[in-house]
Design an enzyme around this catalytic site. Structure first.
Site, PDB file in Angstrom:
ATOM      1  N   SER A   1      11.223 -39.506 -33.930  1.00 21.09           N
ATOM      2  CA  SER A   1      12.485 -40.251 -34.049  1.00 21.09           C
ATOM      3  C   SER A   1      13.681 -39.640 -33.352  1.00 21.09           C
ATOM      4  O   SER A   1      14.700 -40.309 -33.197  1.00 21.09           O
ATOM      5  CB  SER A   1      12.831 -40.468 -35.519  1.00 21.09           C
TER       6      SER A   1
ATOM      7  N   LYS B   1      23.138 -38.747 -38.226  1.00 19.81           N
ATOM      8  CA  LYS B   1      22.284 -39.878 -38.606  1.00 19.81           C
ATOM      9  C   LYS B   1      22.530 -40.196 -40.076  1.00 19.81           C
ATOM     10  O   LYS B   1      22.744 -39.273 -40.882  1.00 19.81           O
ATOM     11  CB  LYS B   1      20.828 -39.473 -38.367  1.00 19.81           C
TER      12      LYS B   1
ATOM     13  N   SER C   1      13.707 -43.594 -34.776  1.00 18.06           N
ATOM     14  CA  SER C   1      14.632 -44.135 -35.743  1.00 18.06           C
ATOM     15  C   SER C   1      16.063 -43.615 -35.584  1.00 18.06           C
ATOM     16  O   SER C   1      16.983 -44.224 -36.113  1.00 18.06           O
ATOM     17  CB  SER C   1      14.134 -43.852 -37.159  1.00 18.06           C
TER      18      SER C   1
HETATM   19  N1  GLN Z   1       8.139 -44.167 -35.457  1.00 21.18           N
HETATM   20  C1  GLN Z   1       7.683 -43.204 -36.384  1.00 21.18           C
HETATM   21  C2  GLN Z   1       7.565 -43.833 -37.756  1.00 21.18           C
HETATM   22  O1  GLN Z   1       7.953 -44.923 -37.911  1.00 21.18           O
HETATM   23  C3  GLN Z   1       8.561 -41.998 -36.396  1.00 21.18           C
HETATM   24  C4  GLN Z   1       9.676 -42.022 -37.345  1.00 21.18           C
HETATM   25  C5  GLN Z   1      10.464 -40.752 -37.437  1.00 21.18           C
HETATM   26  O2  GLN Z   1      10.250 -39.795 -36.693  1.00 21.18           O
HETATM   27  N2  GLN Z   1      11.358 -40.720 -38.413  1.00 21.18           N
HETATM   28  O3  GLN Z   1       7.097 -43.253 -38.667  1.00 21.18           O
END
Ligand code: GLN
Length: 468
Positions: A171, A72, A147
């Protein structure tokens, strides 16, 4: 000839000289080139080829010899660019590698490229990336999730063998769920955060996306463990042997979640059927009362935005981040110009929210209260795991949304994290397994969570379920 279904099988093929590391890399480079998912921000083609050539010459083989892994774009790799999906870090080159990356390389892995993600990990659909959204591998009118969208889509579409993502509130599990792959979020601290670009430090955890549970376990063994560069990394070494045992477990579920008004009836039904199946297999599956459902999203978004507002203050256009300075600006205007130009809309929204909940006068009303909820939740979850081995839960209320659908309503997007953030608030491990059938013909998973540091049972049971 190259084929891939697991690291174990790939290694067997290597041993029997049916394939080579070069053949593997060439296969993936070709697949990436012809894919239209926008899963990679950058592909390290030449370098991956060279490394494969070198590995093919080598007598000594590490446990991830020739394993082609994507990372990532918020995980640092020395002398390679890393942007966290943000404009503000465009052209930034890492001065060091994340501990997880170092350990992958030590064991012979090949890093094939950096994968698209929501800016600084903030989002659930990968639409908050400065490099555009990642498309769903099975339906390009939908998102791959976020994400870690690029990582999940890549594994699903066969663009790499496995990938590293990060999970602050879901994410890794959420895009794994949408794309139909395995997504593991380990216990907080299991994998060193050194070299992971921070979003919310007390939540962030590097996770693994893979085709099967054994691969995830094998990669976790390599990247986990204590690290002098991260004082929050767990001191225990992690090792695990997965065999084909058939054990019976005690599993709980929260009826409040399965009957949550936001949940798609198809997902509810699929999960209910799966729970019945687990009972038929002889597992003890029982409902558990969970009184905190309405508190977890507010607590999560107060605490993570607070931490983000502090973590992201380093991108000031001087120490970190591109400067967009205009002549004769004073320092405050200089910061403001650079940050306004460099950050996307969602990141700005979160920095402002975080600054607000930390501001004097509001600190106790929001931040302190959210900390108390987190504590309460952690105590409650610990008690639950005194009597149970696992919690089974949905990953998300709905299947992968259509492109553009989430952007209109950020609050609705936040609410979509309702089933994943509890594991990050409590610091426990959780995995998404692509084992449900949805009537829209889209892949779908459920989540299995275990008590803190109990990845061993979690992975063994997950493997058992995937084998069926
Ligand atoms: N959707 C969640 C957020 O926007 C999780 C993001 C993540 O795990 N990096 O914070």
């Amino acid at each position: 000839m190259f084929r891939f279904s697991s690291i174990e099988e790939f290694h067997l093929d290597l041993e029997q000289e049916k394939t080579s590391c070069v053949a593997a890399v060439d296969h993936y480079l070709k697949a990436i080139e012809s894919s239209r998912l926008n899963a990679f921000i950058e592909v390290f083609a030449e370098e991956a080829r060279n490394r494969a050539r070198q590995l093919d010459q080598q007598k000594q083989r590490g446990s991830l010899h020739g394993v082609v892994i994507g990372i990532k774009d918020n995980i640092c790799y020395k002398d390679h660019q890393v942007t966290a999906g943000s404009e503000i870090l465009k052209d930034f080159t890492s001065l060091f590698s994340a501990t997880a990356v170092e350990r992958l390389l030590e064991q012979g892995a090949i890093i094939i490229g950096r994968q698209n993600c929501d800016e600084f990990g903030m989002g659930s659909t990968n639409e908050n990336s400065a490099y555009g959204p990642v498309l769903h591998p099975a339906d390009p009118t939908r998102v791959a999730g976020g994400s870690s969208g690029g990582s999940a889509a890549s594994v699903a579409a066969g663009l790499c063998m496995a990938a590293l993502g990060s999970d602050t509130g879901g994410s890794v599990r959420l895009p794994a769920n949408y794309c139909g792959v395995v997504g593991l979020k380990p216990t907080y601290g299991r994998v060193s955060r050194y070299g992971l670009i921070a979003y919310a430090s007390s939540f962030d955890q590097i996770g693994i996306l893979s085709k099967n549970v054994k691969d995830a376990a094998q990669i976790l063994e390599v990247i986990a463990g204590p690290d002098d560069f991260d004082s929050t990394a767990l001191q225990e070494k992690f090792s695990l042997k997965i065999d084909n045992e058939e054990k019976k477990y005690r599993i709980g579920y929260f009826p409040e979640w399965i009957h949550h008004p936001s949940i798609d009836p198809g997902i509810r039904r699929a999960l209910e059927l799966y729970i019945e199946e687990l009972k038929n297999q002889g597992h003890q599956v029982s409902p558990v009362h969970f009184p905190y459902t309405d508190l977890i999203i507010p607590a999560y978004y107060i605490l993570t935005t607070a931490e983000a507002s502090s973590n992201l203050s380093r991108y000031d256009g001087i120490r970190f981040g591109k400067s967009k300075a205009v002549p004769d600006q004073d320092l405050a205007d200089f910061y403001s110009t650079s940050r306004s130009a460099g950050f996307g809309k969602e990141v700005k929204r979160r920095i402002m929210t975080g600054s607000f909940v930390l501001s004097s006068g509001y600190f106790d009303a929001y931040f302190t209260k959210a900390q108390k909820i987190r504590r309460l939740l952690k105590v409650n979850i610990t008690l639950i795991f005194n009597d149970l081995d696992f919690i089974i839960a949905p990953n998300a209320p709905a299947v992968a949304p259509k492109l553009g659908a989430a952007a209109a309503d950020p609050l609705a997007m936040y609410m979509g994290d309702i089933f994943t953030v509890f594991a990050n608030l409590a610091g426990i491990p959780a995995i998404s397994l692509p084992l449900l059938q949805h009537n829209a013909n889209l892949s779908l998973g459920f989540q299995l969570a275990a008590g803190e540091q109990n990845e061993v049972s979690l992975l063994r049971f997950s493997h058992q379920l995937m084998q069926q």
